[in-house]
Design an enzyme around this catalytic site. Structure first.
Site, mmCIF file in Angstrom:
data_model
loop_
_atom_site.group_PDB
_atom_site.id
_atom_site.type_symbol
_atom_site.label_atom_id
_atom_site.label_comp_id
_atom_site.label_asym_id
_atom_site.label_seq_id
_atom_site.Cartn_x
_atom_site.Cartn_y
_atom_site.Cartn_z
ATOM 1 N N SER A 326 12.918 -21.497 -18.208
ATOM 2 C CA SER A 326 14.253 -21.774 -18.749
ATOM 3 C C SER A 326 14.230 -22.592 -20.027
ATOM 4 O O SER A 326 15.256 -22.737 -20.697
ATOM 5 C CB SER A 326 15.086 -22.516 -17.710
ATOM 6 O OG SER A 326 15.180 -21.733 -16.534
ATOM 7 N N ASP A 365 19.837 -15.435 -9.563
ATOM 8 C CA ASP A 365 19.931 -16.732 -10.213
ATOM 9 C C ASP A 365 19.224 -17.728 -9.317
ATOM 10 O O ASP A 365 19.073 -17.523 -8.116
ATOM 11 C CB ASP A 365 21.410 -17.134 -10.378
ATOM 12 C CG ASP A 365 21.579 -18.281 -11.349
ATOM 13 O OD1 ASP A 365 21.922 -18.011 -12.508
ATOM 14 O OD2 ASP A 365 21.334 -19.450 -10.946
ATOM 15 N N HIS A 371 26.944 -19.799 -10.362
ATOM 16 C CA HIS A 371 27.551 -20.903 -11.083
ATOM 17 C C HIS A 371 29.027 -20.688 -11.346
ATOM 18 O O HIS A 371 29.687 -21.503 -11.973
ATOM 19 C CB HIS A 371 26.833 -21.113 -12.431
ATOM 20 C CG HIS A 371 25.406 -21.555 -12.264
ATOM 21 N ND1 HIS A 371 24.356 -20.670 -12.146
ATOM 22 C CD2 HIS A 371 24.855 -22.788 -12.188
ATOM 23 C CE1 HIS A 371 23.230 -21.331 -12.025
ATOM 24 N NE2 HIS A 371 23.501 -22.625 -12.031
ATOM 25 N N CYS A 384 21.936 -21.639 -16.107
ATOM 26 C CA CYS A 384 22.384 -20.426 -15.416
ATOM 27 C C CYS A 384 21.577 -19.230 -15.888
ATOM 28 O O CYS A 384 21.533 -18.917 -17.070
ATOM 29 C CB CYS A 384 23.868 -20.190 -15.693
ATOM 30 S SG CYS A 384 24.455 -18.615 -15.044
#
Lengths: 616, 374
Positions: A326, A365, A371, A384
């Site tokens: 991420s 996710d 989310h 996210c």
């Protein structure tokens, strides 16, 4: 007899003898003339030739090794030092009984088996009048013990020389590297005449990269020797030019703090000064002590290092290639903003999974329930995945590849230490060429969250982070800060190269992304909020978790249930202070689990050490 | 004959003391001169080792003492002793071959109580004496039978010495015997014949040579072939001589000699030291002495009053010359390496005593003439 006697003609015999004697004298004269002409030829006609040969015989050139340059950190703390080292030498010519001398010596100093082996080999090869080393690096105690008993050992001597030492031991070994004895392989890459007096050469890291600067130029002693090579006198001496002292960009205090912050974890951290590209810390954990390598590490000790499952010898900072996870999201987000694919107002609904149109495969996710409605800020702050699956699909792999390339992914940063690997920024062209397969849309999607084929080195991540901190201003990371000629005070600063300045359509997009990264640390929902709570300075950061193995469709990730070597890598990139970035950090903790929980605290400690803790 | 006698008479009256002491002054002075030059070179060659020089001086003292002692023996006595000396020498050589001391791969010595004795040295004198003795009473030039007998007298000791093996001494003895025959009027035809025979048997000789002897010949033919082995001697010696130049590098300043590049520099290769440190000029000085000695020896031979002394004196003088030529030829690289010392210069060896004993015989021949004539 009587008969013959009467016939003897004395005058005839006298004349015969005289003529024969004179014939001989003439013959002698001719032979003598031949000999003298030979001597005339040798001594007068060929005189020059033989004079040259005689000079070649007599005069030998002996190299004098230059002193290796010292290595300092940015604050002048010694990292690589030359220290007087004592070695024990034996001159065979002066020893009456070698075995008993060696036996007696063993009582005083420690002689290992490999010392004996090397000694015996050298002894057989060298002339008897030449001193042969038996032991290197005598301890002070051994030197003292021998000195007391010296009178018992004629022909045994203690000699002083300079040897490389790394005073900080395990600290920064992957940046510094070490020197070792010149081997056949390094002989190929050097000017052998310049190394004729040198025994050691840089093997890795800075020691290898800046070998030329550190080594210096060999000196020469012109000596008259006997046929056996014994030096009779010194005719001429050209002193060696010592190597340059090097000042690195490393901050050894910061480096030590960063290494300590890892605790028992394996991994890597890079700290850069974004303004200059200075590598402030280059961490690869676990580390090892380079000192035993200088004079040949014991085989067992080396085997222990080599076979250690944590791979201490592996330079993770330059050669470790990890999926960025991420941590890539701010860069993808910037690309989306630039392309107008996302904005302040646009938002995506995140149900906890994502499916490609016309496909039933679910891209999950990390948050099971999803989310909800997310915009870019929330997507970065809460990391996210679904938002970025969608954005990645909109951007497409080619545009994503193009943008990420500008941040240095997929190619070497050009840092001035040897051994850096380029990572891997995937593209359809790459996949076709290397795998012979077409690019699938699903691969675009996971590239958007830094998974799939995508691999980065810690140094690349840190460099990309400092480009963010600089709002597009690219500084090539450098480890050499300045050179200093031996015996001089002046430092010659080493110029850092500016690779390029990333110009973007809307400079406000930098602020937007950075703002979201600040929220990662300082907002109540940020994934790294734990390190933001008590921070005296503002941090922009992004957590990441890189999967080591893929979960099946409906499988649950349970950190406790899977073995450590398959647990996710924890990542964190950050820079601080946000308004005036002075440090950019990338941290990867192998199999550490979550980026926010494990990697971010390490980054915080590194930044604290640099920004808050003042040296005493 | 009478004119010669009268000049001799003048000589005798002029140098009366020489006749009383049985010393030939010109020969003595020349020999002392060469020996002194030798000591100077030896001091340098031996690395300024005074003890070495002193030992050599002692040896020279013994040699000169022997020379003067031998000079007192009248040629008449010498003539009478000759066959016994020769037979004794042959027996001793036999003893060496059977039970001699081995040293350096060669069997040359006899241990007699405290003294190490080399019978081959004795034969250097005994062989020419014997051949001269044999030809003393025959009508010269010798006929074929006499030649054959003389040939046997030469060949037997020579082969025994060659067997030890000591090729250098064997060749010297052969040449000493040959010179007697040559001076006795050996026919040129026979010499040519002998030369052809020698050429024809060369391959045979080669076959029976020791490996190290063959190696020496091969090295001589091409020293650069084996620059670190046997060729090293010759190459380094040539460098020493050549770098000496016209005037030399100066006493004690020869780098080849002082820095150990020149092997055997106190003994067989001492000529190269002289050449390096004193140059071509130094060599000319040495040869002036040598030439003087040889010419003086031949003159003594010519003046000798009977066949025995004449042939012996001539042969001894020529053997001395051969000595010089073989050694210098070897050191300068025009002859193969044969282990012969440079007479009166090289360190050590019993050969210096034999050599001086030979000059003692020459002196005896010269100074006992008057007595013979009356």
């Amino acid at each position: 007899m009587l008969y013959q006697l009467t016939l003897k003609d004395h005058l005839f015999e006298y004349n015969l003898f005289s003529s024969r004697a004179i014939t001989l004298l003439v013959l002698c004269g001719l032979l003598l003339l031949a000999l003298l002409s030979r001597l005339w030829y040798l001594q007068v006609i060929e005189h020059e030739h033989f004079t040259t040969l005689s000079e070649d015989n007599r005069v030998k050139l002996q190299p004098i090794a230059p002193n290796r340059g010292l290595i300092y950190d940015r604050n002048g703390i010694l990292l690589g030092d030359n220290f007087p080292s004592y070695r024990l030498e034996i001159t065979a010519e002066q020893i009456d009984d070698m075995p008993s001398t060696l036996m007696a010596l063993e009582d005083i100093i420690h002689i290992r088996e490999i010392d004996r082996d090397r000694f015996d080999k050298l002894l057989a090869r060298k002339p008897r009048f030449e001193a042969v080393p038996l032991r290197f690096h005598l301890s002070d105690e051994e030197v003292a013990r021998f000195s007391v008993n010296r009178h018992l050992f004629p022909g045994v001597e203690i000699k002083a020389g300079l040897a490389r030492r790394y005073p900080m031991g395990k600290v920064a070994v992957h940046a510094l590297g070490y020197v070792g004895r010149i081997d056949a392989q390094s002989l190929k890459s050097i000017d052998t005449s310049n190394y004729s007096g040198t025994t050691h050469i840089g093997k890795t890291g800075v020691e290898k990269t800046f070998e030329k600067l550190l080594h210096g130029t060999v000196g020469v002693r012109q000596v008259e020797t006997t046929a056996q090579g014994r030096v009779v006198r010194i005719l001429k001496r050209t002193p060696p030019v010592p190597g340059q002292n090097l000042y690195l960009t490393l901050d050894s205090r910061l480096q030590a703090a960063a290494e300590a912050a890892f605790g028992d974890h394996s991994g890597s951290a890079i700290a850069l000064d974004p303004k200059t590209g200075d590598v402030l810390a280059l961490v690869s954990m676990p580390t090892y002590d380079p000192n035993p390598f200088v004079n040949g590490i014991d085989y067992d000790d080396y085997a222990n290092l080599r076979d250690d499952p944590d791979e201490p010898l592996f330079n993770r900072a330059l050669r470790g290639q990890y999926p960025p996870g991420s941590t890539i999201k701010p860069f993808i987000g910037l690309a989306g903003l630039e392309q107008g694919l996302t904005g302040f107002s646009s938002s995506t609904y995140c149900p906890g999974f994502y499916m490609l149109p016309g496909s039933t495969r679910k891209f999950r996710d990390w948050k099971r329930g999803g989310h909800g409605t997310v915009d870019l800020d929330i997507a970065i702050t809460q990391s996210c995945d679904v938002y970025f699956y969608d954005l990645a699909l909109s951007l497409g792999i080619d545009r994503m590849h193009d943008y990420l390339q500008h941040f240095g992914f997929g190619k070497r940063t050009g840092v001035d230490i040897v051994g850096e690997l380029p990572g891997l920024l995937p593209s359809p062209a790459w996949k076709r060429q290397r795998r012979g397969q077409p690019w699938f849309p699903g691969e675009t999607i996971i590239t958007g969250i830094g998974q799939g084929f995508f691999l980065t080195t810690p140094l690349q991540l840190a460099t990309a982070t400092s480009v963010l901190a600089n709002r597009g201003y690219w500084m090539t990371p450098t480890i050499l800060r300045a050179e200093q000629e031996s015996g001089q005070d002046a430092l010659l600063p080493h110029r850092s190269q500016i690779a390029e300045t990333l110009s973007i359509n809307n400079p406000q997009n930098w602020d937007r992304v950075i703002h979201s990264m600040v929220d990662v640390v300082h907002s109540i929902r940020g994934t790294a909020r734990r390190i933001g709570e008590d921070s005296p300075y503002r941090i922009a950061g992004k957590t990441g978790t890189a999967q080591v193995f893929g979960l099946k469709q409906e499988e649950e990730y349970d950190a406790e249930a899977i073995p450590e070597e398959l647990r996710d890598h924890a990542l964190f990139i950050a820079f601080a202070p946000v308004d005036d970035p002075q440090i950019a950090v990338a941290v990867i903790v192998e199999h550490g689990g979550g980026g926010g929980a494990v990697a971010a605290p390490i980054a915080r400690k590194i930044m604290d050490s640099y920004l808050v803790d003042e040296p005493a | 004959m009478s004119t010669l006698l009268s000049t001799d008479h003048e000589d005798a009256s002029q140098h009366g003391w020489q006749y009383r002491l049985h010393i030939d002054a010109p020969l003595l002075f020349a020999l002392v001169g060469v020996s002194a030059l030798g000591l100077i070179v030896l001091y340098s060659a031996g690395g300024e080792d005074m003890e070495l020089v002193q030992r050599q001086m002692l040896r020279l003292g013994i040699a000169f003492g022997t020379m003067i002692a031998v000079a007192q023996v009248s040629p008449v006595v010498l003539l009478r002793l000759t066959p016994w000396v020769f037979i004794t020498g042959i027996l001793l050589l036999l003893a060496v071959l059977i039970g001699g001391t081995t040293s350096g791969g060669a069997q040359r010595w006899l241990d007699v109580y405290f003294v190490r004795f080399q019978p081959s040295e004795m034969m250097k004198l005994a062989v020419p004496m014997m051949v001269a003795w044999y030809l003393a009473d025959v009508r010269l030039p010798p006929n074929r039978f006499q030649l054959l007998a003389s040939g046997i007298m030469i060949a037997v000791p020579m082969l025994m010495i060659a067997k030890q093996p000591d090729l250098g001494t064997a060749l010297l003895i052969a040449s000493a015997g040959f010179f007697v025959l040559f001076l006795a009027g050996l026919h040129w035809r026979i010499m040519i014949f002998l030369g052809v025979v020698a050429g024809a048997t060369a391959p045979l000789v080669w076959h029976y040579m020791h490996d190290y002897q063959r190696q020496r010949v091969l090295t001589f033919l091409n020293p650069e072939n084996d620059p670190l082995g046997t060729g090293y001697h010759i190459i380094q010696s040539k460098i020493a001589i050549g770098s000496g130049g016209l005037y030399g590098k100066g006493w004690l300043n020869g780098t080849q000699s002082q820095l150990d590049f020149l092997p055997e520099r106190s003994t067989d290769f001492i000529f190269a030291v002289l050449a390096e440190e004193f140059g071509f000029i130094g060599i000319l000085a040495l040869f002036a002495f040598y030439v003087f000695i040889v010419v003086r020896g031949i003159l003594i031979a010519i003046q000798a009053q009977d066949t025995y002394t004449r042939l012996l004196a001539g042969s001894l003088s020529m053997t001395f010359f051969v000595y010089i030529m073989v050694n210098t030829g070897m050191v300068t690289g025009i002859l193969p390496v044969v282990g012969l010392p440079l007479p009166a210069i090289s360190y050590g060896g019993t050969s210096i005593v034999t050599l001086m004993a030979g000059f003692g015989i020459l002196m005896s021949i010269q100074t006992h003439r008057k007595l013979l004539a009356t």
